[in-house]
Design a protein around this motif. Structure first.
Motif, PDB file in Angstrom:
ATOM      1  N   UNK A   1       0.497   5.012  -3.431  1.00  0.00           N
ATOM      2  CA  UNK A   1       0.097   4.156  -2.324  1.00  0.00           C
ATOM      3  C   UNK A   1      -1.171   3.407  -2.697  1.00  0.00           C
ATOM      4  N   UNK A   2      -1.450   2.334  -1.971  1.00  0.00           N
ATOM      5  CA  UNK A   2      -2.642   1.526  -2.221  1.00  0.00           C
ATOM      6  C   UNK A   2      -3.371   1.272  -0.915  1.00  0.00           C
ATOM      7  N   UNK A   3      -4.675   1.531  -0.886  1.00  0.00           N
ATOM      8  CA  UNK A   3      -5.521   1.178   0.244  1.00  0.00           C
ATOM      9  C   UNK A   3      -5.834  -0.316   0.134  1.00  0.00           C
ATOM     10  N   UNK A   4      -5.509  -1.054   1.190  1.00  0.00           N
ATOM     11  CA  UNK A   4      -5.584  -2.512   1.117  1.00  0.00           C
ATOM     12  C   UNK A   4      -6.967  -3.096   1.359  1.00  0.00           C
ATOM     13  N   UNK A   5      -7.913  -2.292   1.845  1.00  0.00           N
ATOM     14  CA  UNK A   5      -9.183  -2.843   2.321  1.00  0.00           C
ATOM     15  C   UNK A   5      -9.898  -3.690   1.268  1.00  0.00           C
ATOM     16  N   UNK A   6      -9.868  -3.254   0.018  1.00  0.00           N
ATOM     17  CA  UNK A   6     -10.615  -3.952  -1.028  1.00  0.00           C
ATOM     18  C   UNK A   6      -9.922  -5.235  -1.502  1.00  0.00           C
ATOM     19  N   UNK A   7      -8.733  -5.517  -0.978  1.00  0.00           N
ATOM     20  CA  UNK A   7      -7.958  -6.652  -1.490  1.00  0.00           C
ATOM     21  C   UNK A   7      -7.748  -7.771  -0.472  1.00  0.00           C
ATOM     22  N   UNK A   8      -7.897  -7.490   0.800  1.00  0.00           N
ATOM     23  CA  UNK A   8      -7.672  -8.509   1.831  1.00  0.00           C
ATOM     24  C   UNK A   8      -8.662  -9.657   1.645  1.00  0.00           C
ATOM     25  N   UNK A   9      -8.166 -10.871   1.696  1.00  0.00           N
ATOM     26  CA  UNK A   9      -9.031 -12.037   1.510  1.00  0.00           C
ATOM     27  C   UNK A   9      -8.444 -13.288   2.133  1.00  0.00           C
TER      28      UNK A   9
ATOM     29  N   UNK B   1       3.650  -0.279  -6.137  1.00  0.00           N
ATOM     30  CA  UNK B   1       3.331   0.665  -5.061  1.00  0.00           C
ATOM     31  C   UNK B   1       4.520   0.860  -4.128  1.00  0.00           C
ATOM     32  N   UNK B   2       4.635   2.100  -3.643  1.00  0.00           N
ATOM     33  CA  UNK B   2       5.686   2.434  -2.690  1.00  0.00           C
ATOM     34  C   UNK B   2       5.172   2.418  -1.260  1.00  0.00           C
ATOM     35  N   UNK B   3       3.845   2.471  -1.092  1.00  0.00           N
ATOM     36  CA  UNK B   3       3.255   2.511   0.240  1.00  0.00           C
ATOM     37  C   UNK B   3       1.898   1.849   0.255  1.00  0.00           C
ATOM     38  N   UNK B   4       1.442   1.504   1.467  1.00  0.00           N
ATOM     39  CA  UNK B   4       0.116   0.912   1.627  1.00  0.00           C
ATOM     40  C   UNK B   4      -0.603   1.598   2.783  1.00  0.00           C
TER      41      UNK B   4
ATOM     42  N   UNK C   1      -4.309   5.029  -4.036  1.00  0.00           N
ATOM     43  CA  UNK C   1      -5.363   4.443  -4.854  1.00  0.00           C
ATOM     44  C   UNK C   1      -6.339   3.682  -3.950  1.00  0.00           C
ATOM     45  N   UNK C   2      -7.614   4.057  -4.035  1.00  0.00           N
ATOM     46  CA  UNK C   2      -8.657   3.225  -3.454  1.00  0.00           C
ATOM     47  C   UNK C   2      -9.404   2.606  -4.631  1.00  0.00           C
TER      48      UNK C   2
ATOM     49  N   UNK D   1     -17.007  -1.031 -11.016  1.00  0.00           N
ATOM     50  CA  UNK D   1     -18.099  -1.971 -11.286  1.00  0.00           C
ATOM     51  C   UNK D   1     -17.821  -2.849 -12.502  1.00  0.00           C
ATOM     52  N   UNK D   2     -16.683  -2.634 -13.175  1.00  0.00           N
ATOM     53  CA  UNK D   2     -16.401  -3.380 -14.401  1.00  0.00           C
ATOM     54  C   UNK D   2     -15.084  -4.158 -14.366  1.00  0.00           C
ATOM     55  N   UNK D   3     -14.034  -3.511 -13.914  1.00  0.00           N
ATOM     56  CA  UNK D   3     -12.685  -4.058 -14.097  1.00  0.00           C
ATOM     57  C   UNK D   3     -12.291  -5.013 -12.968  1.00  0.00           C
ATOM     58  N   UNK D   4     -11.465  -5.996 -13.280  1.00  0.00           N
ATOM     59  CA  UNK D   4     -10.941  -6.918 -12.275  1.00  0.00           C
ATOM     60  C   UNK D   4     -10.037  -6.146 -11.313  1.00  0.00           C
ATOM     61  N   UNK D   5     -10.140  -6.415 -10.010  1.00  0.00           N
ATOM     62  CA  UNK D   5      -9.382  -5.626  -9.042  1.00  0.00           C
ATOM     63  C   UNK D   5      -7.870  -5.694  -9.223  1.00  0.00           C
ATOM     64  N   UNK D   6      -7.337  -6.847  -9.596  1.00  0.00           N
ATOM     65  CA  UNK D   6      -5.888  -6.944  -9.745  1.00  0.00           C
ATOM     66  C   UNK D   6      -5.400  -6.123 -10.934  1.00  0.00           C
ATOM     67  N   UNK D   7      -6.198  -6.073 -11.990  1.00  0.00           N
ATOM     68  CA  UNK D   7      -5.848  -5.201 -13.114  1.00  0.00           C
ATOM     69  C   UNK D   7      -5.945  -3.737 -12.698  1.00  0.00           C
ATOM     70  N   UNK D   8      -7.002  -3.413 -11.947  1.00  0.00           N
ATOM     71  CA  UNK D   8      -7.153  -2.041 -11.478  1.00  0.00           C
ATOM     72  C   UNK D   8      -6.021  -1.603 -10.573  1.00  0.00           C
ATOM     73  N   UNK D   9      -5.553  -2.506  -9.719  1.00  0.00           N
ATOM     74  CA  UNK D   9      -4.442  -2.173  -8.824  1.00  0.00           C
ATOM     75  C   UNK D   9      -3.164  -1.931  -9.618  1.00  0.00           C
ATOM     76  N   UNK D  10      -2.853  -2.819 -10.528  1.00  0.00           N
ATOM     77  CA  UNK D  10      -1.627  -2.671 -11.310  1.00  0.00           C
ATOM     78  C   UNK D  10      -1.663  -1.395 -12.160  1.00  0.00           C
ATOM     79  N   UNK D  11      -2.770  -1.159 -12.822  1.00  0.00           N
ATOM     80  CA  UNK D  11      -2.896   0.041 -13.645  1.00  0.00           C
ATOM     81  C   UNK D  11      -2.914   1.303 -12.787  1.00  0.00           C
TER      82      UNK D  11
END
Length: 352
Positions: A8-16, A36-39, A299-300, A304-314
């Protein structure tokens, strides 16, 4: 034992404001595309969830959740971090936390707190309408400015703070019970419930309320230097939710737990993308599977280093690789013999 649900993915850090992060339809399609199977859904942004509608109508909830399902994800839980924070605010933080509230109650702590409680009740009702059994929140904080005992804390100060915290949360816990929803407090620095001791202080004051649970996030324990594996053993019955968030702690001769007022990149304790930090997730997933955790690995993403979209996919792949499909039989069953009480007694020499 149970197989943990996920990823699952917590969406808070991605909403824009930009696609695909600007609407419920777009962000759920994007999350599914990441694997992801859930949010897990924050309840403070009407672009993603209309909380008033969700609290008022099961049919609206079914339509909203159905759109997510059509896009490939289910709703794992709702989040009320920001509203929960406003249930209890020390005056020192009034100005900084005011932005979490609706514009019409800003600058009015009493109205803001009443608004937050109403938001919490609506989110619990919405969780019920969605068929969910857990919701995450922050506890808020009255005693946090006094976390370090200098000057010496006056006798009874902390006790009074926790008595008041319990008075504010008890009606919400009761409403959670009527909704069939566990209220999972994220154990987090900045909150009065920030470790095991403080959770127990609160739990005692709400009479060990069955709906008072924890969201387990090991990253916050790394930064506090708390044993996050022992914590699972101690609080197994109270772990209601799980955030997969990594961290590292690298103290130097200049800085340690407090961070020296430095930005995240320069702190000794830093949040990292899953797999890039020091958390032993192999041990955590093993313990959760063994203790019958009936929830999602969510996943939340904070790094401080990685791009969020890369972090989400990984992160999606990371969780998939760590979820243990639990066995339905013992590995040595092939060598088992038939049950024979007489033979067993003979082996023990009991009938001689």
């Amino acid at each position: 034992m149970r197989t943990i649900k996920g990823p699952g993915l917590f969406l808070a850090q991605f909403i824009g404001t930009d696609a695909p992060f600007d609407s419920w339809h777009n962000i759920t399609r994007w999350a599914a595309g990441c694997g992801y199977a859930g949010v897990q859904v924050p309840t403070n942004d009407p672009r993603i969830l209309d909380l008033d509608q969700a609290a008022a109508s099961r049919d609206w909830c079914a339509q909203w959740a159905g759109q997510g399902s059509q896009n490939g994800v289910v709703v794992t839980e709702l989040s009320t971090h920001l509203q929960g924070q406003l249930v209890a605010v020390h005056p020192a933080y009034d100005a900084m936390f005011d932005g979490f509230a609706a514009p019409e109650v800003r600058g009015n702590p009493k109205a803001r707190q009443e608004w937050a409680v109403d938001q919490m009740r609506k989110a619990l009702t919405a969780s019920k309408h969605l068929g969910l059994t857990a919701m995450v929140t922050f506890s808020g904080a009255l005693a946090w400015p006094y976390i370090y005992p200098w000057p010496q804390r006056p006798a009874g100060l902390v006790e009074e703070a926790f008595d008041e915290l319990a008075r504010r949360w008890r009606p919400l816990l009761d409403h959670a019970d009527s909704c069939g929803v566990d209220l999972c407090f994220e154990i987090h620095p900045g909150e009065d419930l920030h470790d095991g001791d403080t959770f127990e202080m609160f739990l005692e004051r709400v009479d060990n309320h069955p709906r008072a649970k924890m969201l387990y996030d090991p990253s916050h324990y790394v930064l506090q230097q708390l044993d996050y594996l022992d914590h699972l053993d101690i609080y197994a019955e109270r772990i209601g939710m799980f955030h997969v968030k990594d961290a590292e702690f690298n103290p130097t001769g200049r800085k340690g737990v407090y961070g020296g007022y430095q930005p995240w990149l320069k702190r000794a304790g830093r949040f990292r993308s899953p797999g890039d930090g020091q958390v032993d997730f192999g041990a955590i997933f093993s313990k959760l599977a063994a203790m019958d955790f009936d929830g999602w690995a969510v996943v939340e993403w904070e790094c401080c280093l990685k791009h969020p979209e890369d972090g989400a996919r990984e992160g999606a792949a990371f969780v998939k690789n760590h979820i243990i499909r639990v066995t339905e039989k013992a590995f040595d069953d092939f060598a088992a013999g038939a049950t024979d009480r007489a033979a067993n007694r003979a082996l023990l020499g009991l009938d001689r």
